[in-house]
Design a protein around this motif. Structure first.
Motif, PDB file in Angstrom:
ATOM      1  N   ALA A 207       0.830  -1.197   0.000  1.00 17.84           N
ATOM      2  CA  ALA A 207       0.000   0.000   0.000  1.00 17.84           C
ATOM      3  C   ALA A 207       0.870   1.256   0.000  1.00 17.84           C
ATOM      4  CB  ALA A 207      -0.931  -0.006   1.216  1.00 17.84           C
TER       5      ALA A 207
ATOM      6  N   TYR B 298      -5.470  -0.663  -3.464  1.00 20.08           N
ATOM      7  CA  TYR B 298      -4.230  -0.156  -4.045  1.00 20.08           C
ATOM      8  C   TYR B 298      -4.493   0.996  -5.009  1.00 20.08           C
ATOM      9  CZ  TYR B 298      -1.940  -4.194  -1.946  1.00 20.08           C
ATOM     10  OH  TYR B 298      -1.452  -5.120  -1.040  1.00 20.08           O
TER      11      TYR B 298
ATOM     12  N   CYS C  49      -4.867   3.982  -2.819  1.00 20.71           N
ATOM     13  CA  CYS C  49      -3.552   4.449  -2.359  1.00 20.71           C
ATOM     14  C   CYS C  49      -2.857   5.251  -3.464  1.00 20.71           C
ATOM     15  CB  CYS C  49      -2.691   3.268  -1.939  1.00 20.71           C
ATOM     16  SG  CYS C  49      -3.253   2.406  -0.461  1.00 20.71           S
TER      17      CYS C  49
END
Length: 402
Positions: free
Chosen positions: A65, A235, A238
């Motif tokens: 992450a 993800y 992020c």
């Protein structure tokens, strides 16, 4: 036009954080043979420890992450420095090309290592059949393309990057709405990053995505080219957060500001996650739903707390040029790409050796990183491979000539 505050100067501590995230991945993979419970890894060592399980649980929660957040940050920087067309070409060269070539070159080696590991645990090692099976894996069906490799992160990085570019291309066509949306996002993100509740606020949607996963922790989406949507959302979120953070120069420092409160939140989340994790193997527990909710939320808080704290620590201690850190930052992408076959072969070699697990673990990741660095300096850094991975060729350092 984007309404953002440009800050395109190199930020050494962020390069160091990105290198740390990738190197932590090597240490993480090196620990998996020392887990006290067999998880389907290539080999299981005769010396194990619950300490390794705790490390794996905590490190796995945030390392990738953190990498995606920084990938988004640097991608926004590169996009506005080079322009859209050049940026897209560079992403294809630095992500898609290593993904394809890495699969062709590394998958047979990894399958070979996996077969050797299984043979090792049965006490019946046979080199030639393992080599044959590794070679035949090249003919595997597309649905098993990612299976057994660690290159899924490149596939998802490419998907997320293309998604962000498509969304940007669609919204920028409507300038008044785009400007309004940009200002609203900037204001909301500025408030969030300066708030003491930033970790908890980010943990809520993360926990929601984790509730849809097959296991309690973060799934590894290495089984299919069909996107694992909860993982993609985490993800991708992020990456998008990092992309938007680059628009305002004070957001990363605000988000990663060190404080005793943030440390206390992180430690509490780590303790709760560790205490609730064993219940995953007790699906019949009468309160399993509530325990799972507690685990997933504390896991998400742990993830975001550690991301913020790691960036803050590196900003505090390594916010200055350093030749060693710069070298490792340049090498880290190659190290992560190449490390896994070496790690598994070393784990197999040490599996039956009657040494303490800590010694063997240190030897596995230490030798793997050392060998990969030698290969990087000799065969990559000053070649077209280095230019592809790092953006330009650079002179050798460990084995400089002349």
């Amino acid at each position: 036009m984007d309404t953002y505050t440009p800050h395109n100067t190199r930020q050494d501590y962020l390069d160091a954080v990105r290198a740390f995230a990738l190197l932590l991945g090597i240490v993480f993979h090196a620990c998996l043979s020392f887990l006290p419970v067999y998880i389907g890894w290539a080999v299981m060592d005769i010396s194990t420890s619950t300490v390794v399980g705790v490390f794996a649980l905590v490190s796995h929660s945030f390392r990738m992450a953190l990498f995606f957040l920084l990938a988004g940050f640097f991608s926004h920087m590169s996009y506005h420095r080079k322009g859209g067309a050049v940026f897209l070409k560079s992403r294809l060269l630095r992500i898609a090309l290593p993904f394809v070539l890495g699969w062709i070159l590394l998958r047979p080696l990894l399958v070979f290592a996996w077969v050797m590991g299984a043979q090792s645990m049965r006490g019946d090692v046979s080199l030639w059949p393992a080599l044959q099976e590794g070679a035949s894996s090249m003919l595997a069906a597309s649905q098993t393309l990612l299976t057994g490799t660690h290159l899924w992160f490149l596939y998802y990085l490419l998907l997320v990057t293309l998604s962000v570019l498509c969304v940007r291309a669609l919204t920028v066509r409507f300038q008044p709405a785009y400007r309004l949306l940009s200002k609203s996002l900037d204001a909301a993100l500025a408030w969030l990053c300066h708030s003491s509740l930033v970790v908890l606020a980010l943990a809520v949607p993360t926990a929601g995505c984790m509730w849809l996963m097959g296991q309690w922790g973060l799934d590894t989406p290495d089984k299919s080219l069909v996107p694992h949507w909860p993982v993609y959302c985490i993800y991708g979120g992020c990456f998008t957060l990092g992309w938007l953070m680059h628009r305002q120069s004070d957001l990363i420092p605000a988000f990663s500001r060190l404080s005793w409160q943030k440390l206390l939140v992180a430690l509490t989340a780590i303790v709760v996650t560790i205490l609730t994790s064993p219940y995953e193997r007790q699906p019949g527990h009468p309160h399993i739903v509530y325990i799972a909710l507690a685990f997933k939320f504390s896991y998400s808080v742990m993830m975001w707390s550690l991301i913020a704290l790691m960036i803050g620590l590196f900003r505090h201690y390594l916010d200055r040029p350093n030749k060693v850190i710069r070298y490792l930052a340049d090498a880290s992408y190659w190290l992560y790409l190449i490390h896994l076959p070496i790690v598994i072969w070393l784990q197999i070699a040490f599996a039956e050796v009657s040494w303490h697990w800590g010694i063997k673990w240190a030897l596995v990741f230490g030798i793997a990183i050392g060998l990969s660095l030698v290969l990087y300096d000799l065969c990559v850094r000053s070649t077209f491979i280095g230019a592809t991975l790092n953006g330009q060729r650079k002179n050798r350092s460990l084995f400089a000539v002349g």
